[in-house]
Write an enzyme that holds these catalytic residues in place. Structure first.
Site, PDB file in Angstrom:
ATOM      1  N   LYS A   1      -9.119  11.500 -94.554  1.00  0.00           N
ATOM      2  CA  LYS A   1      -9.741  12.454 -95.450  1.00  0.00           C
ATOM      3  C   LYS A   1      -8.506  14.027 -95.405  1.00  0.00           C
ATOM      4  O   LYS A   1      -7.610  13.744 -94.884  1.00  0.00           O
ATOM      5  CB  LYS A   1     -11.166  13.011 -94.493  1.00  0.00           C
TER       6      LYS A   1
ATOM      7  N   TYR B   1       5.661  43.284 -99.249  1.00  0.00           N
ATOM      8  CA  TYR B   1       4.250  44.296 -99.694  1.00  0.00           C
ATOM      9  C   TYR B   1       3.778  44.934 -98.420  1.00  0.00           C
ATOM     10  O   TYR B   1       3.813  44.427 -97.297  1.00  0.00           O
ATOM     11  CB  TYR B   1       3.151  42.967-100.031  1.00  0.00           C
TER      12      TYR B   1
HETATM   13  C1  LIG Z   1     -12.114  13.465 -88.655  1.00  0.00           C
HETATM   14  C2  LIG Z   1     -12.749  12.612 -88.008  1.00  0.00           C
HETATM   15  C3  LIG Z   1     -12.333  11.685 -87.138  1.00  0.00           C
HETATM   16  C4  LIG Z   1     -10.555  11.391 -86.861  1.00  0.00           C
HETATM   17  O1  LIG Z   1     -10.540  12.371 -85.778  1.00  0.00           O
HETATM   18  P1  LIG Z   1      -9.011  12.506 -85.172  1.00  0.00           P
HETATM   19  O2  LIG Z   1      -9.202  13.543 -84.025  1.00  0.00           O
HETATM   20  O3  LIG Z   1      -8.230  13.145 -86.054  1.00  0.00           O
HETATM   21  O4  LIG Z   1      -8.711  11.220 -84.606  1.00  0.00           O
HETATM   22  C5  LIG Z   1     -13.312  10.777 -86.619  1.00  0.00           C
HETATM   23  N1  LIG Z   1     -14.554  10.612 -86.701  1.00  0.00           N
HETATM   24  C6  LIG Z   1     -15.066  11.401 -87.786  1.00  0.00           C
HETATM   25  C7  LIG Z   1     -16.508  11.463 -87.896  1.00  0.00           C
HETATM   26  C8  LIG Z   1     -14.344  12.495 -88.283  1.00  0.00           C
HETATM   27  O5  LIG Z   1     -14.971  13.463 -88.854  1.00  0.00           O
END
Ligand SMILES: *Cc1c(COP(=O)(O)O)cnc(C)c1O
Length: 381
Positions: A39, A274
């Site tokens: 993701k 800035y």
């Molecule tokens: C993002 C996510 C993961 C992965 O978690 P990590 O700590 O990056 O391994 C696993 N399960 C769900 C439901 C997630 O949203």
């Protein structure tokens, strides 16, 4: 002259990614599928670049947040199962079915809409129920689980494939008691389905930290994100792994680079950037860098962040602008316009890690890498 045709770019080490996949394959063993969580543009590392490498290295499934991410990943990994972990609006459910994506479900309304769609299309869809075990995020509580599951199993085209949950604090502490309570609740929920004769083939609870620390959380699939990119979930996770005497050598795979756009000498007492928030405390040499907060260099790093040039640290002077920032290079000899600058990663014997930046900003490494602007080119090396 710059090697790259861009003023900023990300280098991704193929070897590091492959090594990290192997580490998790070994941790999980043969009976547990490895879901690579990709993701947020593969945690900012570049989905387009990273997914084919994960696939070849041995990832079995891909986990994404949204239908749009799923559509992108499908183009990169045609035959691998893809599970949408996040929320899908009702008006996108037909696309889920038509594309054969797996969906995380927890609302009656979603199941009802899907029921109508699969009937109309006469196509099955594979569903994973998310169990609420103590994170108070998505999920169905134990008291609602059986009727919810029955709503699915009574329609022959709605296939209950998975049961999952997500830990609330497994990476935040070296104390596993809350995670263990969540695991007990998850098992109780699986048991409730078994009691009424409902079968679920894939159970999954583990993220990176859980996969590393507790074998009991593995079941038949683990959803591994941050670790595959070579980053630790937290200091606490690292500590716990060490306490258990395990040796896990994750390799960070991302280097974020830019270059020098201009070098100039400015006298003592000259304000920089800035708001005139910072003045030179000596006669100074500053380098203007062509990156800013639009690129993902958080404005909170104004006057406190550092970058690496020729292996030396250079402090950010004054406010970070949208596309530009200035760094103090008074102490760095022999630098030129278009010399490379490292924002995250190694330069000579120096390193700036995502963790170092996260600490300065009061956040976590996850946020640092996922916020790197997706339009910046990712280059596999
Ligand atoms: C993002 C996510 C993961 C992965 O978690 P990590 O700590 O990056 O391994 C696993 N399960 C769900 C439901 C997630 O949203």
């Amino acid at each position: 002259m710059l090697k790259q045709k861009n003023k900023t770019w990300i280098e991704i080490s193929r070897n590091a990614l492959i090594q990290n996949v192997r580490i998790f394959r070994r941790i999980l063993g043969k009976k547990t599928y490895l879901m690579a969580v990709v993701k947020s543009n593969a945690y900012g590392h570049g989905a387009k670049e990273v997914v084919p490498i994960f696939l070849k290295a041995g990832a079995d499934w891909f986990g994404v947040d949204s239908i749009d991410e799923a559509l992108q990943i499908k183009e990169l990994a045609k035959n691998a199962p893809i599970l949408i972990l996040g929320f899908t609006p009702n008006n996108r459910l037909e696309e889920v079915v038509k594309n054969g994506f797996r969906l995380t479900v927890y609302n009656d309304q979603t199941v009802e809409s899907l029921g109508k769609i699969v009937k109309r299309l006469n196509t099955p869809v594979y569903l994973h129920i998310k169990c609420e075990t103590g994170t108070s995020r998505q999920g169905v509580t134990l008291d609602k689980l059986v009727p919810f599951a029955k709503k699915i199993t009574e329609n022959k085209n709605l296939i209950l494939e998975g049961l999952s949950t997500h830990f609330a604090n497994i990476e935040d502490t070296t104390d596993s008691s809350y995670a263990k309570r969540q695991l007990v609740q998850f098992k109780r929920m699986y048991g409730a389905l078994q009691n009424v004769g409902i079968k679920v083939s894939i159970r999954h609870t583990a993220c990176t930290a859980a996969a590393m620390i507790y074998k009991e959380t593995h079941f038949n699939m683990a959803r591994v994100g941050i670790g595959l990119y070579g980053l630790w979930s937290s200091k606490e996770t690292k500590k716990t792994v060490q306490k258990f005497g395990k040796k896990i050598n994750l390799l960070p795979s991302l280097t974020w680079k830019s270059c020098i756009a201009q070098i100039k000498e400015i006298p003592l007492g000259t304000p920089v950037s800035y708001g005139l928030t910072e003045e030179t405390k000596r006669n100074s040499k500053i380098a203007v860098l062509p990156i800013g907060y639009w690129d993902g260099l958080d404005r909170g790093l104004s006057s406190i962040g550092e970058v690496l040039i020729n292996g030396k640290r250079a402090k950010i002077m004054g406010r970070i602008c949208m596309n530009i920032c200035m760094v103090d290079v008074t102490h760095i000899k022999g630098i030129h316009v278009e010399d490379e600058v490292v924002i995250i990663g190694k330069s000579g014997s120096s390193v700036i890690s995502a963790e170092e930046i996260a600490e300065k900003l009061g956040t976590i490494n996850y946020e640092i890498v996922t916020r790197i602007n997706p339009t910046i080119p990712r280059i596999i090396i």
